[in-house]
Scaffold this motif. Structure first.
Motif, PDB file in Angstrom:
ATOM      1  N   ASN A 138      44.061  61.889  72.504  1.00 42.30           N
ATOM      2  CA  ASN A 138      43.619  60.569  72.961  1.00 42.30           C
ATOM      3  C   ASN A 138      42.219  60.591  73.569  1.00 42.30           C
ATOM      4  OD1 ASN A 138      46.043  59.266  72.207  1.00 42.30           O
ATOM      5  ND2 ASN A 138      47.038  60.165  74.009  1.00 42.30           N
ATOM      6  N   PHE A 139      41.605  61.767  73.573  1.00 38.04           N
ATOM      7  CA  PHE A 139      40.324  61.935  74.260  1.00 38.04           C
ATOM      8  C   PHE A 139      39.188  62.272  73.303  1.00 38.04           C
ATOM      9  CE2 PHE A 139      43.524  62.513  77.476  1.00 38.04           C
ATOM     10  CZ  PHE A 139      42.973  61.957  78.615  1.00 38.04           C
ATOM     11  N   SER A 140      39.330  61.930  72.018  1.00 35.10           N
ATOM     12  CA  SER A 140      38.303  62.361  71.074  1.00 35.10           C
ATOM     13  C   SER A 140      36.936  61.748  71.395  1.00 35.10           C
ATOM     14  CB  SER A 140      38.723  62.061  69.638  1.00 35.10           C
ATOM     15  OG  SER A 140      39.196  60.759  69.549  1.00 35.10           O
ATOM     16  N   SER A 141      36.924  60.519  71.955  1.00 33.60           N
ATOM     17  CA  SER A 141      35.618  59.928  72.273  1.00 33.60           C
ATOM     18  C   SER A 141      34.962  60.677  73.434  1.00 33.60           C
ATOM     19  CB  SER A 141      35.761  58.441  72.603  1.00 33.60           C
ATOM     20  OG  SER A 141      36.517  58.284  73.775  1.00 33.60           O
ATOM     21  N   VAL A 142      35.785  61.115  74.397  1.00 30.80           N
ATOM     22  CA  VAL A 142      35.245  61.901  75.523  1.00 30.80           C
ATOM     23  C   VAL A 142      34.693  63.225  75.005  1.00 30.80           C
ATOM     24  CG1 VAL A 142      35.801  63.029  77.715  1.00 30.80           C
ATOM     25  CG2 VAL A 142      36.932  60.880  77.099  1.00 30.80           C
ATOM     26  N   GLN A 143      35.471  63.840  74.121  1.00 28.62           N
ATOM     27  CA  GLN A 143      35.079  65.112  73.513  1.00 28.62           C
ATOM     28  C   GLN A 143      33.711  64.975  72.827  1.00 28.62           C
ATOM     29  OE1 GLN A 143      37.283  68.025  72.921  1.00 28.62           O
ATOM     30  NE2 GLN A 143      35.563  69.068  71.993  1.00 28.62           N
ATOM     31  N   LYS A 171      32.821  72.224  73.846  1.00 28.10           N
ATOM     32  CA  LYS A 171      33.009  73.141  72.739  1.00 28.10           C
ATOM     33  C   LYS A 171      34.411  73.715  72.679  1.00 28.10           C
ATOM     34  CE  LYS A 171      28.240  74.576  72.889  1.00 28.10           C
ATOM     35  NZ  LYS A 171      28.187  73.968  74.231  1.00 28.10           N
ATOM     36  N   SER A 172      35.200  73.564  73.730  1.00 28.96           N
ATOM     37  CA  SER A 172      36.536  74.169  73.719  1.00 28.96           C
ATOM     38  C   SER A 172      37.519  73.262  74.467  1.00 28.96           C
ATOM     39  CB  SER A 172      36.502  75.536  74.407  1.00 28.96           C
ATOM     40  OG  SER A 172      36.207  75.350  75.777  1.00 28.96           O
ATOM     41  N   ASN A 173      38.800  73.505  74.214  1.00 25.21           N
ATOM     42  CA  ASN A 173      39.835  72.796  74.962  1.00 25.21           C
ATOM     43  C   ASN A 173      39.741  73.109  76.447  1.00 25.21           C
ATOM     44  OD1 ASN A 173      41.062  71.366  72.936  1.00 25.21           O
ATOM     45  ND2 ASN A 173      42.579  72.951  72.473  1.00 25.21           N
ATOM     46  N   ALA A 174      39.320  74.330  76.766  1.00 24.08           N
ATOM     47  CA  ALA A 174      39.210  74.709  78.183  1.00 24.08           C
ATOM     48  C   ALA A 174      38.203  73.800  78.891  1.00 24.08           C
ATOM     49  CB  ALA A 174      38.798  76.171  78.308  1.00 24.08           C
ATOM     50  N   GLU A 175      37.059  73.535  78.231  1.00 26.67           N
ATOM     51  CA  GLU A 175      36.047  72.666  78.845  1.00 26.67           C
ATOM     52  C   GLU A 175      36.557  71.235  79.001  1.00 26.67           C
ATOM     53  OE1 GLU A 175      32.103  74.913  77.037  1.00 26.67           O
ATOM     54  OE2 GLU A 175      32.350  72.782  76.682  1.00 26.67           O
ATOM     55  N   LEU A 176      37.164  70.712  77.943  1.00 29.48           N
ATOM     56  CA  LEU A 176      37.694  69.350  78.013  1.00 29.48           C
ATOM     57  C   LEU A 176      38.839  69.274  79.024  1.00 29.48           C
ATOM     58  CD1 LEU A 176      37.821  66.409  77.074  1.00 29.48           C
ATOM     59  CD2 LEU A 176      39.147  67.132  75.086  1.00 29.48           C
ATOM     60  N   GLY A 177      39.713  70.290  79.003  1.00 33.23           N
ATOM     61  CA  GLY A 177      40.841  70.336  79.943  1.00 33.23           C
ATOM     62  C   GLY A 177      40.365  70.311  81.390  1.00 33.23           C
ATOM     63  N   ALA A 178      39.343  71.092  81.690  1.00 31.71           N
ATOM     64  CA  ALA A 178      38.804  71.143  83.060  1.00 31.71           C
ATOM     65  C   ALA A 178      38.220  69.777  83.443  1.00 31.71           C
ATOM     66  CB  ALA A 178      37.740  72.236  83.169  1.00 31.71           C
ATOM     67  N   HIS A 179      37.560  69.135  82.477  1.00 36.56           N
ATOM     68  CA  HIS A 179      36.989  67.814  82.728  1.00 36.56           C
ATOM     69  C   HIS A 179      38.096  66.809  83.057  1.00 36.56           C
ATOM     70  CE1 HIS A 179      34.331  64.361  82.255  1.00 36.56           C
ATOM     71  NE2 HIS A 179      35.225  63.829  81.442  1.00 36.56           N
ATOM     72  N   GLY A 229      54.088  81.912  88.839  1.00 40.50           N
ATOM     73  CA  GLY A 229      54.642  82.722  87.754  1.00 40.50           C
ATOM     74  C   GLY A 229      54.112  82.342  86.397  1.00 40.50           C
ATOM     75  N   ARG A 230      53.093  81.461  86.380  1.00 40.37           N
ATOM     76  CA  ARG A 230      52.445  81.282  85.091  1.00 40.37           C
ATOM     77  C   ARG A 230      50.933  81.160  85.300  1.00 40.37           C
ATOM     78  NH1 ARG A 230      51.206  75.565  84.204  1.00 40.37           N
ATOM     79  NH2 ARG A 230      53.016  74.254  84.436  1.00 40.37           N
ATOM     80  N   ARG A 231      50.212  81.617  84.312  1.00 37.26           N
ATOM     81  CA  ARG A 231      48.755  81.562  84.407  1.00 37.26           C
ATOM     82  C   ARG A 231      48.300  80.118  84.275  1.00 37.26           C
ATOM     83  NH1 ARG A 231      47.536  84.342  79.487  1.00 37.26           N
ATOM     84  NH2 ARG A 231      49.733  83.948  79.150  1.00 37.26           N
ATOM     85  N   ARG A 232      47.031  79.880  84.568  1.00 38.92           N
ATOM     86  CA  ARG A 232      46.516  78.539  84.371  1.00 38.92           C
ATOM     87  C   ARG A 232      46.719  78.171  82.909  1.00 38.92           C
ATOM     88  NH1 ARG A 232      45.749  74.821  86.348  1.00 38.92           N
ATOM     89  NH2 ARG A 232      44.497  73.865  87.942  1.00 38.92           N
ATOM     90  N   PHE A 233      47.349  77.028  82.693  1.00 35.10           N
ATOM     91  CA  PHE A 233      47.674  76.652  81.328  1.00 35.10           C
ATOM     92  C   PHE A 233      46.414  76.297  80.544  1.00 35.10           C
ATOM     93  CE2 PHE A 233      48.322  73.237  78.316  1.00 35.10           C
ATOM     94  CZ  PHE A 233      49.144  73.891  77.427  1.00 35.10           C
ATOM     95  N   GLU A 234      46.358  76.756  79.314  1.00 35.02           N
ATOM     96  CA  GLU A 234      45.276  76.347  78.415  1.00 35.02           C
ATOM     97  C   GLU A 234      45.857  75.886  77.088  1.00 35.02           C
ATOM     98  OE1 GLU A 234      41.790  78.790  77.219  1.00 35.02           O
ATOM     99  OE2 GLU A 234      41.468  78.900  79.396  1.00 35.02           O
ATOM    100  N   LEU A 235      45.423  74.730  76.638  1.00 35.58           N
ATOM    101  CA  LEU A 235      45.893  74.223  75.349  1.00 35.58           C
ATOM    102  C   LEU A 235      45.308  75.101  74.231  1.00 35.58           C
ATOM    103  CD1 LEU A 235      47.510  71.879  74.059  1.00 35.58           C
ATOM    104  CD2 LEU A 235      45.350  70.645  73.843  1.00 35.58           C
ATOM    105  N   PRO A 236      46.176  75.637  73.357  1.00 31.77           N
ATOM    106  CA  PRO A 236      45.685  76.488  72.272  1.00 31.77           C
ATOM    107  C   PRO A 236      44.614  75.772  71.439  1.00 31.77           C
ATOM    108  CG  PRO A 236      48.089  76.516  72.355  1.00 31.77           C
ATOM    109  CD  PRO A 236      47.633  75.481  73.342  1.00 31.77           C
ATOM    110  N   GLY A 237      43.686  76.568  70.901  1.00 31.37           N
ATOM    111  CA  GLY A 237      42.499  76.019  70.230  1.00 31.37           C
ATOM    112  C   GLY A 237      42.783  75.150  69.022  1.00 31.37           C
TER     113      GLY A 237
END
Ligand code: FNR
Length: 364
Positions: free
Chosen positions: A184-189, A195-203, A170-178
């Protein structure tokens, strides 16, 4: 307070459902699959009935407690929950300010939208625990754990019920708003140039390690001197293993009904887990479904040293940021104190298992 101000956590949830956008409210509120466990978390508390004692001089009340040796004003702490800035722009900073003013402890999610360092700087003297996830990238786990240690967090809450994320219907795949960050992941980023939260989120999702076993606790203890609290235990077998592998605390939890649907309420399995680790000195806490002061009383009667609350904090944030979280913690505290006094208990040591009736149909 005006007549329309929410005065219970259920009313705050209603307020949040009317005011948060659907993406955010669905993310916060849903359970896994068919919500069987999510509902059970409330039903199990309601099945437990109290056995109050009368005429016991409850004029001097004390609800303070120690958790891992740290003195707290009450046995009610904040569970780590992700992405709090979606509920209020101040996010985790609002939460930690409220926790500071109440004198209790806060769990900070690895997926906080404010960095662990900024949260620590906001309330350096407040007791804070950092939640860690199990990743294939041990170097990343170690780096973030050491950052938390350096920033003054007092324990690692190691989440063990998350070898993958539960399915939420009942909910779509969650994505953190842009406009929000995996803070806590700025070094990974930076390193990966996402380029997007979607890419980092998937990682980040792909980092979850389902190959780990109990030896991971020994590894974690080898890279940090912080005590480890294992979060997400539901059986006495696993509680014993956690003790054998050096855990200092066990947070009995079904992740607020968000992981494996069909597991029992945390409150239902609490007594057998308390029993399994008795005499080891390891502290047992619980979360999942705590919404009322009487729930806190029941959890303590069944052996929890303290309870944690997840969604109520989110509803408080959605209502009024710091003031809203304060209101939530005050409500729970005041309800708990009232319940204690009505039950004939002046302090936490008076809260024993004789305070609850065990329903005949369960192993409680
Ligand atoms: C969580 N929880 C959670 N746990 C964790 O270890 N790391 C996390 O990042 C999160 N994130 C998270 C987000 C949201 C929106 C919720 C509701 C929960 C689980 C949390 O720590 C706790 O176990 C439950 O929230 C407790 O149940 P209640 O109090 O929400 O019923």
């Amino acid at each position: 307070t005006s007549i329309t101000d929410p005065v219970t956590i259920d009313e705050l949830e209603k307020y949040a459902s009317n005011h948060l956008d659907k993406n955010a409210f669905d993310y916060y509120s849903t359970g896994a699959e068919n919500d069987v466990t999510l509902r059970e978390n409330r039903l199990a508390f309601n099945r437990i009935k109290l056995r109050p004692r009368m005429l016991r001089d409850v004029s001097h009340q004390d609800i303070s407690v120690t958790v891992l040796g740290h003195k707290l004003s009450m046995p009610i702490c904040v569970s780590p929950s992700a992405y709090q800035a979606m509920a209020h722009p101040d996010g985790e900073l609002a939460t930690v300010r409220a926790v500071r003013s109440l004198g209790t402890a806060m769990g900070l999610s690895l997926y906080s939208t404010t960095s662990l360092e900024d949260v620590a700087l906001e309330a350096p003297n407040t007791i804070k625990f950092f939640q860690m996830q199990l990743y294939t990238d041990r170097q990343l786990m170690a780096t973030i754990t050491r950052r938390a240690e350096k920033a003054g967090y007092k324990a690692i809450l190691l989440t063990v019920d998350c070898p993958l994320y539960g399915r939420h219907q009942g909910r779509r795949r969650f994505e953190l708003p842009g406009h929000l960050k995996y803070a806590n992941f700025s070094s990974v980023q930076q390193r990966k140039r996402f380029k997007s939260n979607a890419e980092l989120g998937a990682h980040i999702i792909a980092l979850l390690d389902c190959s780990v076993d109990w030896k991971i606790l020994d590894w974690l203890r080898s890279i940090t001197s912080l005590p480890v609290v294992v979060k997400g235990i539901l059986t006495p077998e696993d509680a014993r293993l956690a003790v054998q592998h050096g855990a200092k605390g066990i947070l009995v939890s079904n992740h607020g009904g968000r992981q494996l649907d069909g597991v029992p309420a945390a409150i239902e399995v609490l007594p057998e887990i308390v029993n399994a680790v008795q005499g080891t000195g390891v502290e047992v806490y619980m979360d999942s479904g705590v919404r009322l002061g009487t729930d806190v009383l029941k959890a303590l009667a069944l052996g929890a040293r303290a309870v944690f609350v997840g969604r109520p904090v989110i509803w408080g944030l959605a209502y009024k940021g710091e003031q809203g979280v304060k209101a939530v913690l005050q409500m729970l505290r005041d309800e708990f104190k009232t319940a204690m006094v009505l039950a004939g208990c002046a302090s936490l040591k008076d809260i024993t298992s004789s305070l609850v009736m065990r329903p005949a149909t369960s192993h409680l």
